[in-house]
Design a protein around this motif. Structure first.
Motif, PDB file in Angstrom:
ATOM      1  N   HIS A 157      -9.553 -51.165  18.257  1.00 59.01           N
ATOM      2  CA  HIS A 157      -9.024 -52.511  18.471  1.00 59.01           C
ATOM      3  C   HIS A 157      -8.618 -53.118  17.132  1.00 59.01           C
ATOM      4  O   HIS A 157      -9.106 -52.727  16.066  1.00 59.01           O
ATOM      5  N   GLU A 158      -7.731 -54.091  17.192  1.00 64.55           N
ATOM      6  CA  GLU A 158      -7.203 -54.696  15.974  1.00 64.55           C
ATOM      7  C   GLU A 158      -8.297 -55.288  15.089  1.00 64.55           C
ATOM      8  O   GLU A 158      -8.346 -55.040  13.878  1.00 64.55           O
ATOM      9  N   GLN A 159      -9.204 -56.056  15.677  1.00 66.47           N
ATOM     10  CA  GLN A 159     -10.264 -56.669  14.878  1.00 66.47           C
ATOM     11  C   GLN A 159     -11.240 -55.624  14.340  1.00 66.47           C
ATOM     12  O   GLN A 159     -11.796 -55.777  13.241  1.00 66.47           O
ATOM     13  N   GLU A 160     -11.423 -54.561  15.101  1.00 67.02           N
ATOM     14  CA  GLU A 160     -12.287 -53.470  14.633  1.00 67.02           C
ATOM     15  C   GLU A 160     -11.701 -52.833  13.381  1.00 67.02           C
ATOM     16  O   GLU A 160     -12.431 -52.503  12.433  1.00 67.02           O
ATOM     17  N   TYR A 161     -10.391 -52.666  13.359  1.00 69.54           N
ATOM     18  CA  TYR A 161      -9.743 -52.070  12.185  1.00 69.54           C
ATOM     19  C   TYR A 161      -9.861 -52.987  10.967  1.00 69.54           C
ATOM     20  O   TYR A 161     -10.140 -52.527   9.855  1.00 69.54           O
ATOM     21  N   LEU A 162      -9.691 -54.271  11.167  1.00 67.10           N
ATOM     22  CA  LEU A 162      -9.845 -55.214  10.057  1.00 67.10           C
ATOM     23  C   LEU A 162     -11.275 -55.195   9.517  1.00 67.10           C
ATOM     24  O   LEU A 162     -11.487 -55.224   8.299  1.00 67.10           O
ATOM     25  N   ARG A 163     -12.252 -55.135  10.422  1.00 64.92           N
ATOM     26  CA  ARG A 163     -13.654 -55.049   9.981  1.00 64.92           C
ATOM     27  C   ARG A 163     -13.876 -53.749   9.210  1.00 64.92           C
ATOM     28  O   ARG A 163     -14.605 -53.743   8.204  1.00 64.92           O
ATOM     29  N   ARG A 164     -13.285 -52.686   9.676  1.00 65.16           N
ATOM     30  CA  ARG A 164     -13.433 -51.389   9.006  1.00 65.16           C
ATOM     31  C   ARG A 164     -12.892 -51.452   7.574  1.00 65.16           C
ATOM     32  O   ARG A 164     -13.523 -50.948   6.644  1.00 65.16           O
ATOM     33  N   LEU A 165     -11.741 -52.082   7.403  1.00 58.15           N
ATOM     34  CA  LEU A 165     -11.163 -52.214   6.065  1.00 58.15           C
ATOM     35  C   LEU A 165     -12.065 -53.055   5.162  1.00 58.15           C
ATOM     36  O   LEU A 165     -12.306 -52.689   4.002  1.00 58.15           O
ATOM     37  N   ARG A 166     -12.556 -54.159   5.687  1.00 56.71           N
ATOM     38  CA  ARG A 166     -13.436 -55.025   4.878  1.00 56.71           C
ATOM     39  C   ARG A 166     -14.714 -54.292   4.478  1.00 56.71           C
ATOM     40  O   ARG A 166     -15.171 -54.385   3.336  1.00 56.71           O
ATOM     41  N   THR A 167     -15.289 -53.554   5.418  1.00 61.10           N
ATOM     42  CA  THR A 167     -16.514 -52.811   5.132  1.00 61.10           C
ATOM     43  C   THR A 167     -16.249 -51.713   4.116  1.00 61.10           C
ATOM     44  O   THR A 167     -17.043 -51.501   3.181  1.00 61.10           O
ATOM     45  N   PHE A 168     -15.134 -51.003   4.284  1.00 58.49           N
ATOM     46  CA  PHE A 168     -14.771 -49.903   3.381  1.00 58.49           C
ATOM     47  C   PHE A 168     -14.664 -50.396   1.944  1.00 58.49           C
ATOM     48  O   PHE A 168     -15.279 -49.829   1.025  1.00 58.49           O
ATOM     49  N   LEU A 169     -13.906 -51.451   1.726  1.00 57.56           N
ATOM     50  CA  LEU A 169     -13.713 -51.917   0.354  1.00 57.56           C
ATOM     51  C   LEU A 169     -14.993 -52.525  -0.217  1.00 57.56           C
ATOM     52  O   LEU A 169     -15.307 -52.339  -1.405  1.00 57.56           O
ATOM     53  N   SER A 170     -15.746 -53.239   0.619  1.00 51.56           N
ATOM     54  CA  SER A 170     -16.984 -53.866   0.139  1.00 51.56           C
ATOM     55  C   SER A 170     -18.030 -52.828  -0.232  1.00 51.56           C
ATOM     56  O   SER A 170     -18.683 -52.932  -1.282  1.00 51.56           O
ATOM     57  N   ASP A 171     -18.188 -51.797   0.601  1.00 51.35           N
ATOM     58  CA  ASP A 171     -19.170 -50.748   0.325  1.00 51.35           C
ATOM     59  C   ASP A 171     -18.843 -50.012  -0.973  1.00 51.35           C
ATOM     60  O   ASP A 171     -19.743 -49.716  -1.781  1.00 51.35           O
ATOM     61  N   ASN A 172     -17.572 -49.706  -1.182  1.00 44.47           N
ATOM     62  CA  ASN A 172     -17.185 -48.997  -2.403  1.00 44.47           C
ATOM     63  C   ASN A 172     -17.461 -49.833  -3.645  1.00 44.47           C
ATOM     64  O   ASN A 172     -18.003 -49.338  -4.640  1.00 44.47           O
ATOM     65  N   LEU A 173     -17.104 -51.096  -3.587  1.00 45.31           N
ATOM     66  CA  LEU A 173     -17.294 -51.955  -4.750  1.00 45.31           C
ATOM     67  C   LEU A 173     -18.770 -52.231  -5.020  1.00 45.31           C
ATOM     68  O   LEU A 173     -19.200 -52.296  -6.177  1.00 45.31           O
ATOM     69  N   GLU A 174     -19.567 -52.360  -3.959  1.00 40.51           N
ATOM     70  CA  GLU A 174     -21.007 -52.540  -4.151  1.00 40.51           C
ATOM     71  C   GLU A 174     -21.629 -51.298  -4.775  1.00 40.51           C
ATOM     72  O   GLU A 174     -22.514 -51.393  -5.639  1.00 40.51           O
ATOM     73  N   SER A 175     -21.179 -50.128  -4.352  1.00 38.09           N
ATOM     74  CA  SER A 175     -21.707 -48.875  -4.920  1.00 38.09           C
ATOM     75  C   SER A 175     -21.352 -48.742  -6.398  1.00 38.09           C
ATOM     76  O   SER A 175     -22.091 -48.110  -7.163  1.00 38.09           O
ATOM     77  N   LEU A 176     -20.252 -49.344  -6.806  1.00 33.90           N
ATOM     78  CA  LEU A 176     -19.838 -49.288  -8.210  1.00 33.90           C
ATOM     79  C   LEU A 176     -20.691 -50.175  -9.112  1.00 33.90           C
ATOM     80  O   LEU A 176     -20.565 -50.134 -10.336  1.00 33.90           O
ATOM     81  N   ARG A 177     -21.599 -50.965  -8.518  1.00 30.67           N
ATOM     82  CA  ARG A 177     -22.485 -51.822  -9.312  1.00 30.67           C
ATOM     83  C   ARG A 177     -23.711 -51.069  -9.834  1.00 30.67           C
ATOM     84  O   ARG A 177     -24.601 -51.671 -10.429  1.00 30.67           O
TER      85      ARG A 177
END
Length: 335
Positions: A157-177
């Motif tokens: 679903h459209e909102q599911e894809y947007l959530r997936r993108l937000r989670t993807f970028l947030s998880d990567n950046l948090e791991s870089l800390r």
């Protein structure tokens, strides 16, 4: 690094196979390459890939059975785009006279065996030498377009894809800390804010991409493409099918990023142009830079994770590479 399944260490196996006399077929030389998760032994005519006994949140290769299964998954994942390259899974065994590759005895490690592709026909080599033609890229684009059309689709679903993108970028950046990476919070916070703001401003353009999500290649880079009679594409990402779930435009934007790092800007643009024409997929072009930014962040993380390896292989090299990807992530999302 120790394999818990037996008393032979990974370093002993690497040392053994660094001698060209220890391969089943004659070879003048053997070249060793190391990735984050594998050791790759390149002989005159073949390539042998050995998985490292690693344990990550996203990947468990800590046992011999798991590594064998991963080898089998790699072969299966590549049968569509490189059907004649992957030969099979072969063992390294302990025999009465010591270790033997493709021998009889107690299996102590498993390898993916492949045909060695000609270096001068690999896309990264062609880019460096300036020997790539437009027709070759058109051929590559057409092959990938067919692959994407036939690939398994992922209902989202459209909102599911947007959530997936937000989670993807947030998880990567948090791991870089991670403290070992020594990246300032200011840099990571700025990239995260810009990426999230792009999603907020372009929800309609991005949400519409949910209808195009497929199981893609997962790691489309110039060094994974060879031009023979037709393009051959190797090293599809095998260890986590979820990592292959992508918008084709995201995958091709990532490919474009990797070409730009090698100093070539027209190849990625041409490939996206061919895909759009062949697939009748007329998307908002602004998402290319966003996709490049979030993929550059992931590549930065992959580079920095080398600093956590036990043997600390060339830490300065990986730190500089990671910082370069972060710089590009910021550049793309700031444009």
């Amino acid at each position: 690094m120790i394999n818990k399944d037996h008393n032979v260490s990974t370093s002993e196996i690497v040392k053994f196979l660094s001698d060209s006399n220890h391969f089943p077929e004659y070879s003048n030389n053997v070249e060793l390459k190391e990735t984050h998760m594998s050791y790759v032994f390149i002989t005159d005519n073949f390539v042998y890939k050995m998985k490292k006994p690693v344990l990550y949140p996203f990947l468990n290769l800590s046992t011999l059975d798991r590594r064998k299964h991963n080898c089998q998954k790699e072969i299966a994942s590549n049968k569509t785009l490189a059907p004649d390259v992957y030969i099979g899974t072969v063992p390294l065994s302990l025999t009465d006279v010591g270790m033997k590759l493709e021998g009889q005895g107690t299996v102590i490690e498993w390898f993916v065996k492949m045909i060695r592709l000609p270096e001068q026909e690999m896309l990264d080599y062609k880019i460096r030498e300036g020997e790539i033609s437009i027709q070759e890229i058109i051929s590559l684009g057409r092959k990938l377009s067919v692959f994407y059309k036939q690939a398994r689709k992922k209902e989202m679903h459209e909102q599911e894809y947007l959530r997936r993108l937000r989670t993807f970028l947030s998880d990567n950046l948090e791991s870089l800390r991670h403290p070992a990476f020594e990246i300032t919070n200011e840099i990571l916070d700025n990239i995260k804010t810009l990426q999230l703001n792009f999603i907020a401003r372009n929800e309609q353009h991005l949400s519409s991409r949910s209808a195009r999500i497929i199981e893609a290649h997962g790691d489309l880079r110039p060094e994974h493409i060879c031009f023979l009679n037709e393009p051959v594409i190797i090293d599809a990402l095998e260890f986590n099918p979820d990592f292959r779930i992508q918008d084709p435009v995201e995958e091709l934007s990532y490919f474009s990023l990797e070409c730009e790092i090698l100093g070539n800007e027209w190849i990625g643009k041409k490939l996206l142009e061919v895909y759009e024409s062949e697939s009748n997929d007329h998307y908002y072009k602004g998402i290319e830079s966003f996709y490049k930014s979030i993929r550059a962040t992931l590549r930065a993380l992959s580079s920095f994770r080398h600093l956590l390896d036990d043997h600390r292989n060339d830490p300065l090299k990986w730190k500089l590479k990671g910082l370069n990807y972060l710089m590009m992530a910021q550049m793309y999302i700031s444009g």
